[in-house]
Design a protein around this motif. Structure first.
Motif, PDB file in Angstrom:
ATOM      1  N   ARG A  39       0.822  -1.210   0.000  1.00 55.83           N
ATOM      2  CA  ARG A  39       0.000   0.000   0.000  1.00 55.83           C
ATOM      3  C   ARG A  39       0.853   1.257   0.000  1.00 55.83           C
ATOM      4  O   ARG A  39       1.989   1.262   0.480  1.00 55.83           O
ATOM      5  CB  ARG A  39      -0.914  -0.007   1.226  1.00 55.83           C
ATOM      6  CG  ARG A  39      -0.202   0.219   2.550  1.00 55.83           C
ATOM      7  CD  ARG A  39      -1.092  -0.185   3.697  1.00 55.83           C
ATOM      8  NE  ARG A  39      -1.285  -1.634   3.708  1.00 55.83           N
ATOM      9  CZ  ARG A  39      -2.252  -2.251   4.379  1.00 55.83           C
ATOM     10  NH1 ARG A  39      -3.125  -1.553   5.081  1.00 55.83           N
ATOM     11  NH2 ARG A  39      -2.377  -3.569   4.339  1.00 55.83           N
ATOM     12  N   PRO A  76      -7.048  -2.938  -2.346  1.00 56.98           N
ATOM     13  CA  PRO A  76      -6.757  -4.030  -1.416  1.00 56.98           C
ATOM     14  C   PRO A  76      -6.804  -5.380  -2.134  1.00 56.98           C
ATOM     15  O   PRO A  76      -7.705  -5.619  -2.949  1.00 56.98           O
ATOM     16  CB  PRO A  76      -7.861  -3.916  -0.371  1.00 56.98           C
ATOM     17  CG  PRO A  76      -8.993  -3.256  -1.090  1.00 56.98           C
ATOM     18  CD  PRO A  76      -8.379  -2.353  -2.116  1.00 56.98           C
ATOM     19  N   VAL A  90      -8.654   1.264   2.845  1.00 52.45           N
ATOM     20  CA  VAL A  90      -7.942   0.017   2.558  1.00 52.45           C
ATOM     21  C   VAL A  90      -8.177  -0.991   3.671  1.00 52.45           C
ATOM     22  O   VAL A  90      -8.383  -2.180   3.420  1.00 52.45           O
ATOM     23  CB  VAL A  90      -6.437   0.303   2.369  1.00 52.45           C
ATOM     24  CG1 VAL A  90      -5.656  -1.002   2.302  1.00 52.45           C
ATOM     25  CG2 VAL A  90      -6.215   1.106   1.099  1.00 52.45           C
ATOM     26  N   ASN A 107      -5.284   3.058  -4.152  1.00 52.85           N
ATOM     27  CA  ASN A 107      -4.884   1.909  -3.343  1.00 52.85           C
ATOM     28  C   ASN A 107      -5.953   0.827  -3.452  1.00 52.85           C
ATOM     29  O   ASN A 107      -7.107   1.050  -3.081  1.00 52.85           O
ATOM     30  CB  ASN A 107      -4.697   2.311  -1.880  1.00 52.85           C
ATOM     31  CG  ASN A 107      -3.376   3.013  -1.641  1.00 52.85           C
ATOM     32  OD1 ASN A 107      -2.357   2.360  -1.432  1.00 52.85           O
ATOM     33  ND2 ASN A 107      -3.397   4.338  -1.705  1.00 52.85           N
ATOM     34  N   SER A 144      -1.384   1.178  -6.240  1.00 49.40           N
ATOM     35  CA  SER A 144      -0.705   0.348  -5.251  1.00 49.40           C
ATOM     36  C   SER A 144      -1.642  -0.768  -4.802  1.00 49.40           C
ATOM     37  O   SER A 144      -2.832  -0.532  -4.598  1.00 49.40           O
ATOM     38  CB  SER A 144      -0.280   1.181  -4.030  1.00 49.40           C
ATOM     39  OG  SER A 144       0.515   2.278  -4.430  1.00 49.40           O
ATOM     40  N   ALA A 186      -2.523  -3.229  -1.871  1.00 50.54           N
ATOM     41  CA  ALA A 186      -2.340  -3.439  -0.435  1.00 50.54           C
ATOM     42  C   ALA A 186      -2.585  -4.906  -0.114  1.00 50.54           C
ATOM     43  O   ALA A 186      -3.719  -5.373  -0.153  1.00 50.54           O
ATOM     44  CB  ALA A 186      -3.306  -2.558   0.354  1.00 50.54           C
TER      45      ALA A 186
END
Length: 837
Positions: free
Chosen positions: A133, A208, A306, A206, A163, A165
């Protein structure tokens, strides 16, 4: 779309870069032209750095068709997953990625300007997906992934940092593929909806790594401002030797000759004469600090999203945020040492005139991640960047306290050259009302009136309209609002006494007792006077049914109190507040609401549209009130449909053992905003798109224009009734305020629009992502009609949108202004003699 992909993790690798291969393939499957320029090795935590003085060399990576992020340990080395070459292939049929022995920022520059010219201009730069993350400021400030996107942004390219996570290092290929597919949808949507007002340079996304991430919500969030713990070092002391590579590099950089130099012993404390101990350190940050900051933060930020398994999108500008704006333009007073006190002159002038004449400060903290960026976008569209300075809520302020924000502490005092003027758009509880209504009422503008209970409380609303209609029987309110009875109940056993003065309700219920067939009775709808989100709404037609409703609520509270006592908790007798994100919706009411009630005749037959499954719907209308008092109706309205097809209450009702109409399915009757879902399932639609003729072809046929005209007339009369009728002590428009209200209307089968209720601080996010442009247009109208005249030249009133009057002043061009007010329909001007105080 031509997309340039870079990252900070390097080429595909199960240990350091397990996501980029899947992501590139997902982009290619979506039909995009994908060019790839990556660091040749991992460059994490390097930010937006460049390696000054070094020659950057490219390599050429030929990826395999597929990639396994979790190969068996004994086969990782033997199974080819791409090859690297020092020279490019001569064949155009071979896919090649560029690897650069530099940083992510270098990759963005080189990829944009020195390769891939034959594929046309790059439309979008995507940096990532990062191995981990990049939520919260601690991660983002050092992220090479964000560094690559920032470099692209300052090259004037749209850029997105992505990104992933992860919550486990066991990389399930199915979950990675799902994250990549979801990321592509997010990227495509962001690109299509990119603000045209330069309010966003890049996004930090972000995602997950959870199963079914594409089915979870994707939210616009702010970045959580967090820090390392005070006194906590990100380095750990380790054992080292003179022969370490880093120490050899240090010796070369310091100009020492390596040849013939005998190894030195590590000096002990004090041996080298300055008291230092020669030690070695290794980067070893305490990520617990970051995770704790997320756990302790309120909802709405990227770290929280996230943690909850949601995808976060943080809009960013490619700059450092301007802190302490109250200091901008002031001069630092240099303190004098004792030796200079008698020789250095003292500067008396404290303020520098750097700002334009109409400059103002803006505190925009709406606490809703859906609407906050829309407000900021509208502000930037209607005002030049240099004409205002954004303020931040003090870090010491506790949002959970529901207390006011001291405005005097957020800005510099007024001077002879520059009068400090402030725009505050925050929740009602955070408004510093003493500041607003004090001597500052000429230079502060807020987004709410202090007193408006005459409209937003259901029992006050009925009284407001009743008083007005008594004196103005010709008013549209007389035939577009169902008069009801308000009453107060402390305990269910006293219900009969509470209805003594509810004459119309009591008479109706008495009459209904003599009618055996339920469809021939007059039906009523019960609404708690101080609740919202559809809580506590019930239908009834007899006293027995009404008594059963109250008995049922009281029994439920007693049971809950017993359960809490059994669990050892302090018994309060109160139910949990409604949680709109909880699928197990509690349609009861809290104990604090079990007092004020309104009962109104139920409206039957509602207008039903076969194209939408004959579901009941109501119209959400946004109304802007400016000063004291101009009223505008926003033409773009919403049609909010019930969850199930409409069935008359008597066709399904049967009296239960407790006397309640226990089998009425409220989901077929309630159309409250909080119960809506999305445009895709037909629950939320743009009113002007619904299947109703725009113009009538016969007097008996409802039309959208006729409905809208009724709404405008009702709205004008309603706000005039509140401002000039018998409830003026509960509605007092301030000259230095404006407010957006949400009015709900139900249309019956004859095409008559009936006012249901008035809401302050309406829940805009229920509009959904598909129609967010509707809310954007509303706030642009608010900025044009309520904010711009105030800060661009007070007193220059905007009479009608078509006239496009009012001060341009600190605002932008008239074309932007005309576009913003296009759908704001001026319905009433009420001169209360206090417009500008």
């Amino acid at each position: 779309m031509h997309i340039l992909v870079t990252n900070d993790d390097g080429p595909p690798s199960p240990t350091s870069s397990p996501y980029v291969h899947s992501f590139v393939r997902a982009l290619q499957r979506a039909g995009h032209t994908v060019s790839v320029c990556l660091p040749h090795t991992q460059r994490s935590w390097i930010g937006k750095a460049h390696m000054v003085g070094e020659t950057v060399k490219p390599y050429y990576y030929r990826p395999s068709e597929t990639f396994d992020p979790t190969p068996p340990a004994d086969s990782a080395a033997s199974k080819p997953q791409g090859t690297t070459h020092t020279r490019p292939s001569k064949s155009r049929d071979i896919e090649e990625w560029i690897l650069v022995d530099g940083t992510p920022a270098s990759c963005a520059q080189i990829g944009l300007h020195y390769f891939f010219e034959d594929r046309g201009p790059v439309d979008l730069v995507v940096s990532g997906p990062n191995y981990g993350r990049n939520a919260t400021a601690v991660f983002a400030l050092s992220s090479g992934t964000l560094g690559g996107a920032l470099e692209a942004a300052v090259c004037r390219k749209k850029a997105i940092a992505v990104s992933y996570a992860f919550f486990s290092r066991n990389h399930d290929p199915v979950i990675i593929e799902g994250a990549s597919a979801h990321s592509v949808r997010v990227i495509e949507s962001l690109y299509r909806q990119w603000p045209s007002d330069a309010s966003v340079d890049l996004y930090s996304v972000n995602v997950p790594l959870v199963e079914g991430v594409g089915k979870n919500k994707t939210l616009f969030t702010e970045m959580l401002q967090n820090y390392w713990s005070l006194g906590s070092s990100c380095f750990t002391e380790v054992e080292g030797s003179v022969g370490d590579e880093d120490e050899e590099e240090c010796r070369i950089r310091e100009g020492e000759s390596h040849e013939g130099v005998a190894p030195q012993k590590t000096s002990k404390e004090g041996e080298n004469g300055n008291g230092y101990t020669h030690r070695h350190f290794k980067w070893s940050p305490r990520f617990t600090d970051v995770y704790n900051s997320v756990e302790e933060s309120p909802p709405g930020n990227d770290g929280w999203a996230v943690k909850e398994g949601l995808t976060s999108i943080t809009p960013m500008k490619a700059n450092f945020y301007h802190a302490a704006p109250h200091l901008h333009g002031t001069e630092l007073q240099l303190e004098q040492s004792e030796s200079h006190k008698n020789t250095m002159p003292v500067t008396q002038e404290h303020t520098l005139s750097h700002r334009p004449k109409n400059h103002f400060y803006a505190l925009v903290a709406y606490e809703d991640p859906y609407v906050q960026p829309l407000i900021l976008s509208a502000l930037s569209k209607l005002f030049a960047a240099e004409s205002y300075t954004l303020l931040s809520i003090p870090q010491s302020y506790d949002p959970s306290s529901s207390s006011e924000i001291s405005m005097s502490s957020l800005h510099p005092p007024s001077t002879a050259e520059n009068e400090t003027r402030i725009l505050q758009i925050t929740p009602y509880e955070q408004v510093d009302w003493s500041y607003v209504s004090d001597d500052h009422k000429g230079n502060v503008l807020v987004n709410s009136y202090m007193l408006r209970k005459a409209l937003i409380r259901k029992h006050y609303l009925g009284t407001t309209i009743e008083h007005w209609v008594a004196k103005h029987p010709e008013s549209a309110l007389s035939s577009h609002f169902r008069r009801g009875d308000a009453f107060e109940v402390d305990y269910a056993e006293f219900l009969d006494d509470a209805l003594v003065e509810a004459f119309d309700l009591r008479a109706s219920l008495d009459k209904n007792e003599e009618i055996e067939d339920a469809k021939d009775r007059e039906w009523w709808i019960l609404k708690p006077g101080m609740s919202d989100r559809g809580q506590g709404i019930r239908l009834f037609s007899t006293m027995e049914e009404l008594q059963g409703i109250f008995d049922g609520w009281e029994e439920g509270e007693e049971e809950e109190e017993e359960e809490e006592n059994e669990d050892g908790d302090a018994a309060t007798g109160k139910k949990e507040e409604y949680d709109e994100d909880n699928d197990d919706k509690d349609d009861g009411i809290t104990a604090s609401h079990l007092r004020h009630f309104v009962a109104q005749p139920y409206i039957h037959q509602p207008l039903l549209l076969p194209a939408y499954g004959n579901r009941k719907f109501h119209i959400r209308t946004y109304v802007l009130c400016v000063g004291s008092l101009d009223v505008y109706v926003y033409r773009e309205m919403l049609a909010l449909f019930a969850g199930k097809p409409y069935v008359a209450p008597w066709e399904v009702s049967s009296v239960g053992g407790d006397g309640s109409a226990s089998t009425i399915d409220l989901e077929a009757h309630l159309t409250n905003t909080c119960l809506q879902r999305t445009v895709k399932d037909g629950s939320v639609r743009r009113f002007w798109d619904v299947d109703i003729p725009t113009e009538s072809t016969s007097p008996a046929q409802p039309s959208k224009q006729a409905i809208f005209d009724q709404i405008c007339a009702i709205t004008g009369d309603l706000f005039q009734a509140a401002a000039q009728g018998g409830m003026t002590m509960h509605f007092q428009p301030l000259p230095n305020a404006f407010e957006v209200f949400g009015l709900d209307f139900l249309v019956d089968a004859a095409g008559t629009a009936w006012l249901l209720e008035v809401n302050s601080f309406p829940d805009f996010k229920q509009t959904g992502d598909e129609l967010h442009g509707l809310v954007q247009g509303l706030w642009e109208g608010v900025m044009a009609l309520a904010v711009r005249p105030w800060f661009g030249g007070q007193g220059e009133k905007v009479e009608t949108p078509s006239a496009v009057k009012g001060a341009v002043g600190a605002g932008k061009d008239r074309e932007s202004y005309a576009e913003a007010v296009r759908d704001m329909v001026y319905v009433r001007g009420i001169d209360l003699g206090r417009r500008f105080g």
